[in-house]
Design a protein around this motif. Sequence first.
Motif, mmCIF file in Angstrom:
data_model
loop_
_atom_site.group_PDB
_atom_site.id
_atom_site.type_symbol
_atom_site.label_atom_id
_atom_site.label_comp_id
_atom_site.label_asym_id
_atom_site.label_seq_id
_atom_site.Cartn_x
_atom_site.Cartn_y
_atom_site.Cartn_z
ATOM 1 N N LEU A 80 1.349 -1.068 -0.106
ATOM 2 C CA LEU A 80 0.099 0.292 0.112
ATOM 3 C C LEU A 80 0.250 0.681 0.615
ATOM 4 N N THR A 81 0.477 2.674 -0.609
ATOM 5 C CA THR A 81 1.104 3.564 -0.875
ATOM 6 C C THR A 81 0.938 4.395 0.302
ATOM 7 N N LEU A 82 1.454 4.921 0.998
ATOM 8 C CA LEU A 82 0.978 5.941 2.165
ATOM 9 C C LEU A 82 2.050 6.392 2.169
ATOM 10 N N THR A 83 1.821 7.992 2.750
ATOM 11 C CA THR A 83 2.635 8.787 4.176
ATOM 12 C C THR A 83 3.912 7.577 4.859
ATOM 13 N N LEU A 84 4.372 8.176 5.501
ATOM 14 C CA LEU A 84 5.936 8.051 6.728
ATOM 15 C C LEU A 84 4.952 7.754 7.651
ATOM 16 N N ARG A 85 4.161 9.221 8.009
ATOM 17 C CA ARG A 85 3.103 9.180 8.986
ATOM 18 C C ARG A 85 1.642 8.754 8.999
ATOM 19 N N ASP A 86 1.486 8.030 7.847
ATOM 20 C CA ASP A 86 0.380 7.021 8.142
ATOM 21 C C ASP A 86 0.122 5.884 8.753
ATOM 22 N N ALA A 87 1.378 5.521 7.885
ATOM 23 C CA ALA A 87 2.427 4.366 7.485
ATOM 24 C C ALA A 87 2.510 4.071 9.571
ATOM 25 N N LEU A 88 2.783 5.075 10.163
ATOM 26 C CA LEU A 88 3.492 4.382 10.970
ATOM 27 C C LEU A 88 2.325 4.434 12.449
ATOM 28 N N LYS A 89 1.429 5.546 11.815
ATOM 29 C CA LYS A 89 0.096 5.408 12.796
ATOM 30 C C LYS A 89 -0.841 4.377 12.632
ATOM 31 N N GLN A 90 -0.480 3.554 10.876
ATOM 32 C CA GLN A 90 -0.967 2.426 10.812
ATOM 33 C C GLN A 90 -0.657 1.154 11.834
ATOM 34 N N ILE A 91 0.790 1.535 11.738
ATOM 35 C CA ILE A 91 1.512 0.249 12.714
ATOM 36 C C ILE A 91 1.524 0.385 13.835
ATOM 37 N N ALA A 92 1.565 1.648 14.178
ATOM 38 C CA ALA A 92 1.286 1.849 15.984
ATOM 39 C C ALA A 92 -0.656 1.502 16.771
ATOM 40 N N GLU A 93 -1.231 2.106 15.596
ATOM 41 C CA GLU A 93 -2.596 1.268 15.352
ATOM 42 C C GLU A 93 -3.301 -0.207 15.765
ATOM 43 N N GLN A 94 -2.082 -0.963 14.824
ATOM 44 C CA GLN A 94 -2.494 -2.643 15.045
ATOM 45 C C GLN A 94 -1.555 -3.249 16.281
ATOM 46 N N LYS A 95 -0.034 -2.605 16.484
ATOM 47 C CA LYS A 95 0.188 -3.098 17.517
ATOM 48 C C LYS A 95 -0.642 -3.182 18.765
ATOM 49 N N LYS A 96 -1.040 -1.622 19.474
ATOM 50 C CA LYS A 96 -1.970 -1.307 19.804
ATOM 51 C C LYS A 96 -3.318 -2.129 20.184
ATOM 52 N N THR A 97 -4.328 -3.114 18.751
ATOM 53 C CA THR A 97 -4.850 -3.624 18.747
ATOM 54 C C THR A 97 -4.182 -5.040 19.476
ATOM 55 N N ASN A 98 -3.216 -5.218 18.534
ATOM 56 C CA ASN A 98 -3.050 -6.696 19.228
ATOM 57 C C ASN A 98 -2.002 -6.372 20.625
ATOM 58 N N THR A 99 -1.978 -5.332 21.264
ATOM 59 C CA THR A 99 -1.107 -5.409 22.484
ATOM 60 C C THR A 99 -2.385 -6.055 24.304
ATOM 61 N N LEU A 100 -3.843 -5.164 23.181
ATOM 62 C CA LEU A 100 -4.950 -5.192 23.986
ATOM 63 C C LEU A 100 -5.716 -6.460 23.496
ATOM 64 N N SER A 101 -5.016 -7.881 22.486
ATOM 65 C CA SER A 101 -5.617 -8.666 22.163
ATOM 66 C C SER A 101 -5.637 -9.897 23.302
ATOM 67 N N ILE A 102 -3.898 -9.665 23.357
ATOM 68 C CA ILE A 102 -3.361 -10.492 24.464
ATOM 69 C C ILE A 102 -3.654 -10.209 25.849
ATOM 70 N N ALA A 103 -3.314 -9.224 26.149
ATOM 71 C CA ALA A 103 -3.229 -8.363 27.431
ATOM 72 C C ALA A 103 -5.674 -9.156 27.514
ATOM 73 N N ARG A 104 -6.216 -9.335 27.205
ATOM 74 C CA ARG A 104 -7.840 -9.473 27.142
ATOM 75 C C ARG A 104 -7.875 -11.661 26.947
ATOM 76 N N GLY A 105 -7.157 -11.797 25.954
ATOM 77 C CA GLY A 105 -7.036 -13.379 26.296
ATOM 78 C C GLY A 105 -5.959 -13.960 27.513
ATOM 79 N N SER A 106 -5.553 -12.550 28.455
ATOM 80 C CA SER A 106 -4.667 -14.033 29.421
ATOM 81 C C SER A 106 -5.589 -13.348 30.824
ATOM 82 N N THR A 107 -6.747 -12.675 30.544
ATOM 83 C CA THR A 107 -7.439 -12.285 31.717
ATOM 84 C C THR A 107 -8.302 -13.275 31.785
ATOM 85 N N TRP A 108 -8.435 -14.327 30.521
ATOM 86 C CA TRP A 108 -9.861 -14.876 31.104
ATOM 87 C C TRP A 108 -9.635 -16.759 31.333
#
Length: 108
Positions: A80-108
Amino acid sequence: LEIGIEYEHTLKSPVTRYAAVKAKLENEKRADAIMFVIPTAEIGRALRSQLRDLRKQILMVDLQDLISQRLDAKVDLNYLTLTLRDALKQIAEQKKTNTLSIARGSTW
């Protein structure tokens, strides 16, 4: 975010050396993504071909565009072609989502 940065001045010769590079990148634990800074579109195409099935997030950015545009430089993020700014935001959002999923999974 932790971004590994590689400057690919020339293609490795022989290109079969990229198998070792791919293995190292797959095993990289600290970096959330790897950004390849490339001097020419030709090197970018060849590199993209060599790394096409890599599971790690890969950004490709033209050296001159990065110098002149900084965070507004155009990057390829997983084809995908994006600006570096938008790509970093997308990676950060994905990291945040993955971290939340892992954290939620560990509490069940």
